[in-house]
Design a protein around this motif. Structure first.
Motif, PDB file in Angstrom:
ATOM      1  N   UNK A  68     -36.033  27.661  -6.562  1.00  0.00           N
ATOM      2  CA  UNK A  68     -37.435  27.602  -6.560  1.00  0.00           C
ATOM      3  C   UNK A  68     -37.733  26.116  -6.986  1.00  0.00           C
ATOM      4  N   UNK A  69     -38.562  25.459  -6.117  1.00  0.00           N
ATOM      5  CA  UNK A  69     -38.997  24.157  -6.292  1.00  0.00           C
ATOM      6  C   UNK A  69     -40.388  23.925  -6.570  1.00  0.00           C
ATOM      7  N   UNK A  70     -40.438  23.512  -7.719  1.00  0.00           N
ATOM      8  CA  UNK A  70     -42.133  23.393  -8.175  1.00  0.00           C
ATOM      9  C   UNK A  70     -42.488  21.937  -8.195  1.00  0.00           C
ATOM     10  N   UNK A  71     -43.627  21.426  -7.372  1.00  0.00           N
ATOM     11  CA  UNK A  71     -43.863  20.135  -7.502  1.00  0.00           C
ATOM     12  C   UNK A  71     -45.231  19.855  -8.622  1.00  0.00           C
ATOM     13  N   UNK A  72     -45.339  19.107  -9.002  1.00  0.00           N
ATOM     14  CA  UNK A  72     -46.171  19.165 -10.403  1.00  0.00           C
ATOM     15  C   UNK A  72     -46.622  17.661 -10.637  1.00  0.00           C
ATOM     16  N   UNK A  73     -47.886  17.646 -11.508  1.00  0.00           N
ATOM     17  CA  UNK A  73     -48.562  16.237 -11.870  1.00  0.00           C
ATOM     18  C   UNK A  73     -48.503  16.550 -13.299  1.00  0.00           C
ATOM     19  N   UNK A  74     -49.456  15.661 -13.833  1.00  0.00           N
ATOM     20  CA  UNK A  74     -49.339  15.666 -15.418  1.00  0.00           C
ATOM     21  C   UNK A  74     -50.517  16.329 -16.036  1.00  0.00           C
ATOM     22  N   UNK A  75     -51.425  17.186 -15.401  1.00  0.00           N
ATOM     23  CA  UNK A  75     -52.540  17.844 -15.770  1.00  0.00           C
ATOM     24  C   UNK A  75     -51.917  19.258 -16.527  1.00  0.00           C
ATOM     25  N   UNK A  76     -53.144  19.966 -16.927  1.00  0.00           N
ATOM     26  CA  UNK A  76     -52.694  21.333 -17.560  1.00  0.00           C
ATOM     27  C   UNK A  76     -52.187  22.161 -16.499  1.00  0.00           C
ATOM     28  N   UNK A  77     -52.084  21.865 -15.485  1.00  0.00           N
ATOM     29  CA  UNK A  77     -51.245  22.945 -14.503  1.00  0.00           C
ATOM     30  C   UNK A  77     -49.896  22.969 -14.941  1.00  0.00           C
ATOM     31  N   UNK A  78     -49.313  22.048 -15.581  1.00  0.00           N
ATOM     32  CA  UNK A  78     -48.005  22.418 -16.151  1.00  0.00           C
ATOM     33  C   UNK A  78     -47.678  23.359 -17.114  1.00  0.00           C
ATOM     34  N   UNK A  79     -48.757  23.887 -17.819  1.00  0.00           N
ATOM     35  CA  UNK A  79     -48.563  24.910 -18.637  1.00  0.00           C
ATOM     36  C   UNK A  79     -49.271  26.029 -18.105  1.00  0.00           C
ATOM     37  N   UNK A  80     -50.497  25.832 -17.248  1.00  0.00           N
ATOM     38  CA  UNK A  80     -51.137  27.259 -16.698  1.00  0.00           C
ATOM     39  C   UNK A  80     -50.656  27.628 -15.691  1.00  0.00           C
ATOM     40  N   UNK A  81     -49.937  26.840 -14.818  1.00  0.00           N
ATOM     41  CA  UNK A  81     -49.554  27.257 -13.544  1.00  0.00           C
ATOM     42  C   UNK A  81     -47.980  27.218 -13.377  1.00  0.00           C
ATOM     43  N   UNK A  82     -47.382  25.880 -13.658  1.00  0.00           N
ATOM     44  CA  UNK A  82     -46.054  25.931 -13.594  1.00  0.00           C
ATOM     45  C   UNK A  82     -45.189  26.602 -14.516  1.00  0.00           C
ATOM     46  N   UNK A  83     -45.534  26.524 -15.703  1.00  0.00           N
ATOM     47  CA  UNK A  83     -44.711  27.365 -16.567  1.00  0.00           C
ATOM     48  C   UNK A  83     -44.583  28.826 -16.300  1.00  0.00           C
ATOM     49  N   UNK A  84     -45.860  29.551 -15.868  1.00  0.00           N
ATOM     50  CA  UNK A  84     -45.486  30.867 -15.576  1.00  0.00           C
ATOM     51  C   UNK A  84     -44.731  31.005 -14.250  1.00  0.00           C
ATOM     52  N   UNK A  85     -44.687  30.139 -13.209  1.00  0.00           N
ATOM     53  CA  UNK A  85     -43.805  30.118 -12.186  1.00  0.00           C
ATOM     54  C   UNK A  85     -42.446  29.999 -12.595  1.00  0.00           C
ATOM     55  N   UNK A  86     -42.074  29.013 -13.579  1.00  0.00           N
ATOM     56  CA  UNK A  86     -40.772  29.023 -13.892  1.00  0.00           C
ATOM     57  C   UNK A  86     -40.196  30.055 -14.751  1.00  0.00           C
ATOM     58  N   UNK A  87     -41.245  30.706 -15.592  1.00  0.00           N
ATOM     59  CA  UNK A  87     -40.454  31.832 -16.270  1.00  0.00           C
ATOM     60  C   UNK A  87     -40.290  33.096 -15.244  1.00  0.00           C
ATOM     61  N   UNK A  88     -41.240  33.333 -14.302  1.00  0.00           N
ATOM     62  CA  UNK A  88     -40.859  34.418 -13.205  1.00  0.00           C
ATOM     63  C   UNK A  88     -39.589  33.975 -12.562  1.00  0.00           C
ATOM     64  N   UNK A  89     -39.307  32.796 -12.486  1.00  0.00           N
ATOM     65  CA  UNK A  89     -37.962  32.447 -11.755  1.00  0.00           C
ATOM     66  C   UNK A  89     -36.688  32.683 -12.306  1.00  0.00           C
ATOM     67  N   UNK A  90     -37.144  32.407 -13.688  1.00  0.00           N
ATOM     68  CA  UNK A  90     -35.735  32.561 -14.614  1.00  0.00           C
ATOM     69  C   UNK A  90     -35.699  34.081 -15.123  1.00  0.00           C
ATOM     70  N   UNK A  91     -36.787  34.962 -14.961  1.00  0.00           N
ATOM     71  CA  UNK A  91     -36.739  36.419 -15.206  1.00  0.00           C
ATOM     72  C   UNK A  91     -35.953  37.062 -13.794  1.00  0.00           C
TER      73      UNK A  91
END
Length: 325
Positions: free
Chosen positions: A51-74
């Motif tokens: 799973x390859x997530x492209x991210x910038x510095x905004x709040x998306x890191x916590x509100x969008x990218x983190x859930x995607x990472x958690x789903x991936x790790x699950x």
């Protein structure tokens, strides 16, 4: 970020790999469709290896990218966080702790320059940080220059945001017009600052400033082939894809020396100017306008420098990382 994803996925597909793309969306739009977003994510995650997530510095890191990472790790999938946030170079240490969680949970954090990597690793973090420059589709920018007569065109390309520095650039251009009449400023991009910039240009009676708006990426090589000098006045920049595209187009560059720009451009294809030094920026632009041979020299060096960011070079870094994780 969209162009980064498009270039990377296109090249991976051309190499015979299968790529599933999911657009997280921007701002509020990215929050509203969460149920559908993660339903799409769950549908394809069983078919993926990484799973390859492209991210910038905004709040998306916590509100969008983190859930995607958690789903991936699950689902026991390996996760790469491809981070491109230029403001982190100056402000990463000031971030609240929970914005840094995605960096810790990702199997690898990919950064486009050593300058950004060193800024995030300043306190010897435990993040698995890997430098891989962005891949840039340089071949479509290697066109011949168009003959434009006596008219000289400065070109800028970045979203019309406060940090992009367009108010500074317009001030510089106003001074330039006092010195050289036959010069135009073309600006590619759109954003929340558009109306303010239009009003500024109107009040300053700068009729030779053209706002081209958002143009398709396929059109940019043609626009760059008409320009003479690429100008860049941003406050933040982790890499600068438009700068590499300008180099591939043999355009000499005048830019503020911020973020990872100096690492990407080197010293022979551009003039690096301290941030907000309008006087020196103007002097550099005038020196290029008055010296076609110098423009050719810098442009030729830039074209050679841009080759470092072709897929032929960058693919080796990605495949090494994919194999490792």
């Amino acid at each position: 970020m969209t162009q980064i994803a498009e270039s990377l996925s296109k090249n991976l597909k051309n190499d015979g790999h299968k790529v599933h793309k999911i657009q997280l969306g921007k701002g509020l739009y990215g929050l509203i469709p969460y149920p559908k977003l993660y339903l799409d994510f769950i549908k394809v995650i069983s078919k993926t290896d990484i799973v390859h997530i492209i991210s910038a510095s905004g709040n998306a890191l916590f509100f969008k990218d983190l859930p995607a990472i958690l789903f991936s790790r699950i689902f026991n999938k390996k996760v790469i966080l491809n981070f491109v946030g230029g403001s982190a170079i100056d402000h990463f240490d000031d971030w609240i702790w929970f914005k840094k969680i995605p960096f810790r949970l990702a199997n690898a954090v990919v950064l486009p320059t050593n300058i950004l990597k060193d800024a995030i690793n300043k306190k010897k973090s435990r993040y698995n940080l890997i430098k891989i420059p962005h891949v840039v589709d340089i071949k479509c920018f290697e066109k011949g220059k168009k003959v434009k007569g006596n008219k000289l065109i400065l070109l800028a390309a970045k979203a019309l945001e406060t940090y992009s520095g367009y108010e500074i650039l317009i001030d510089i251009f106003s001074e330039l017009k006092n010195e050289i009449e036959q010069v135009e400023l073309w600006i590619i991009g759109d954003g929340p600052l558009r109306e303010k910039l239009l009003a500024k240009v109107k009040n300053m009676k700068l009729e030779s400033v053209r706002f081209l708006g958002n143009v398709s990426h396929d059109e940019i090589p043609e626009i760059m082939s008409q320009a003479n000098i690429f100008v860049h006045t941003t406050l933040y920049e982790s890499f600068g894809i438009a700068l590499v595209e300008a180099m591939a187009s043999s355009l000499p560059i005048v830019t503020f020396d911020v973020g990872g720009i100096s690492e990407v451009l080197g010293s022979e294809s551009c003039y690096l100017v301290p941030y907000n030094d309008k006087k020196r920026f103007l002097e550099r632009v005038i020196s290029l306008i008055s010296n076609p041979k110098l423009r050719y020299k810098l442009g030729n060096h830039g074209k050679k420098q841009s080759q470092k960011f072709s897929w032929d070079i960058i693919r080796n870094h990605w495949y090494k990382l994919y194999s490792k994780i």
